[in-house]
Motif scaffolding. Structure first.
Motif, short mmCIF file in Angstrom:
data_model
loop_
_atom_site.label_atom_id
_atom_site.label_comp_id
_atom_site.label_asym_id
_atom_site.label_seq_id
_atom_site.Cartn_x
_atom_site.Cartn_y
_atom_site.Cartn_z
N LYS A 62 -38.10 -56.40 -65.54
CA LYS A 62 -38.04 -54.98 -65.16
C LYS A 62 -39.25 -54.19 -65.64
CE LYS A 62 -34.58 -52.24 -65.84
NZ LYS A 62 -34.14 -51.53 -64.63
N ARG A 64 -39.13 -53.10 -68.68
CA ARG A 64 -38.35 -52.07 -69.38
C ARG A 64 -38.80 -51.98 -70.84
NH1 ARG A 64 -32.79 -50.11 -68.54
NH2 ARG A 64 -31.63 -49.79 -70.46
N SER A 148 -29.91 -51.57 -64.65
CA SER A 148 -30.06 -51.52 -63.19
C SER A 148 -31.15 -52.50 -62.76
CB SER A 148 -30.39 -50.09 -62.75
OG SER A 148 -31.46 -49.57 -63.51
N ASN A 150 -33.60 -52.56 -60.76
CA ASN A 150 -34.88 -52.08 -60.23
C ASN A 150 -35.99 -52.31 -61.25
OD1 ASN A 150 -33.02 -49.91 -61.43
ND2 ASN A 150 -35.07 -49.18 -61.92
N SER A 156 -32.81 -46.76 -58.90
CA SER A 156 -31.80 -47.82 -58.98
C SER A 156 -31.48 -48.31 -57.58
CB SER A 156 -30.53 -47.28 -59.63
OG SER A 156 -30.81 -46.85 -60.94
N GLU A 185 -25.32 -44.31 -61.63
CA GLU A 185 -25.05 -44.99 -62.89
C GLU A 185 -23.72 -44.57 -63.51
OE1 GLU A 185 -28.11 -44.46 -61.97
OE2 GLU A 185 -29.35 -46.12 -62.70
MG MG Z 1 -31.75 -47.92 -64.82
#
Ligand code: MG
Ligand code: AMP
Length: 203
Positions: A62, A64, A148, A150, A156, A185
């Motif tokens: 991700k 992230r 999520s 994405n 998302s 979400e």
């Molecule tokens: Mg998210």
């Protein structure tokens, strides 16, 4: 890597085929792979939450930030004592009323079985029982860590095609369960403080 597409949308009513495909996704997750899975909120990027290496791969796929904790997805509130030292009675009450569903609870004192990668080093743990993915979690037999599906910073995904645009080639599988019904979400409630605090209004 070649991403396997597991389509659950064209086999409604064919119970045996549905079960085989769900088992395929569950096996990928249990054995350390990443699979995008449909939930009622948005598509999640799932990994075995007890496997630190698999969880690290979620952050890589991700992009992230590693200080952003992941939610632990469980098949029922009965699993909570495995991952949390003291589950407050209110957690069971909320679970009875809102699980499976788009409600995430933050609980105090995660157990050591939950890798620090899941909670971003926090002593708290976010837990949810999603409606749609509950069968995959049951088949996997392990809790599933899933943000999520994405790329970080992108919207998302509410369809498997959206997930493919972000994740094709980066993860082992994408499970297509059709469009997400809620589409936003989960609501997040912090039960580590009294009174409980709404952290994120959601579905
Ligand atoms: Mg998210
Ligand atoms: P999502 O991006 O929908 O997967 O939700 C993850 C969000 O849940 C995080 O960005 C936090 O806001 C919240 N969250 C998850 N686990 C925790 C935790 N242990 N403590 C506080 N917030 C958490």
């Amino acid at each position: 890597m070649e991403t396997k597409f597991i389509d659950l949308t064209d086999i409604k009513g064919q119970q045996k085929v549905v079960e085989e495909k769900i088992q395929m996704a569950a096996d990928i997750i249990r054995s350390g792979g990443l699979a995008a899975i449909p939930t009622e909120t948005v598509y999640g990027l799932g990994a075995n939450a007890l496997d630190a290496a698999a969880v690290r791969r979620i952050f890589e796929a991700k992009g992230r930030p590693q200080d952003n904790p992941l939610i632990l997805h469980v098949p029922s509130a009965q699993w909570l004592p495995r991952f949390c030292e003291s589950v407050p009675p209110l957690a069971y009450t909320l679970a009875r009323n809102f699980w499976p569903g788009p409600l995430t609870m933050i609980l105090k004192r995660k157990k050591p079985a939950v890798p620090d990668e899941v909670t971003a080093g926090l002593d708290t743990v976010g837990v949810r029982c999603p409606a749609h993915a509950v069968t995959i979690i049951r088949y996997a037999g392990v809790p599933i860590a899933a943000p999520s599906a994405n790329l970080s910073g992108r919207p998302s995904c509410t369809t498997a095609a959206d997930v493919a645009a972000d994740m094709d080639g980066k993860i082992e599988a994408i499970v297509d369960g059709g469009p997400c019904t809620v589409g936003v979400e989960s609501t997040i409630v912090d039960l580590t403080v009294s009174p409980p605090r709404l952290l994120r209004p959601g579905g």
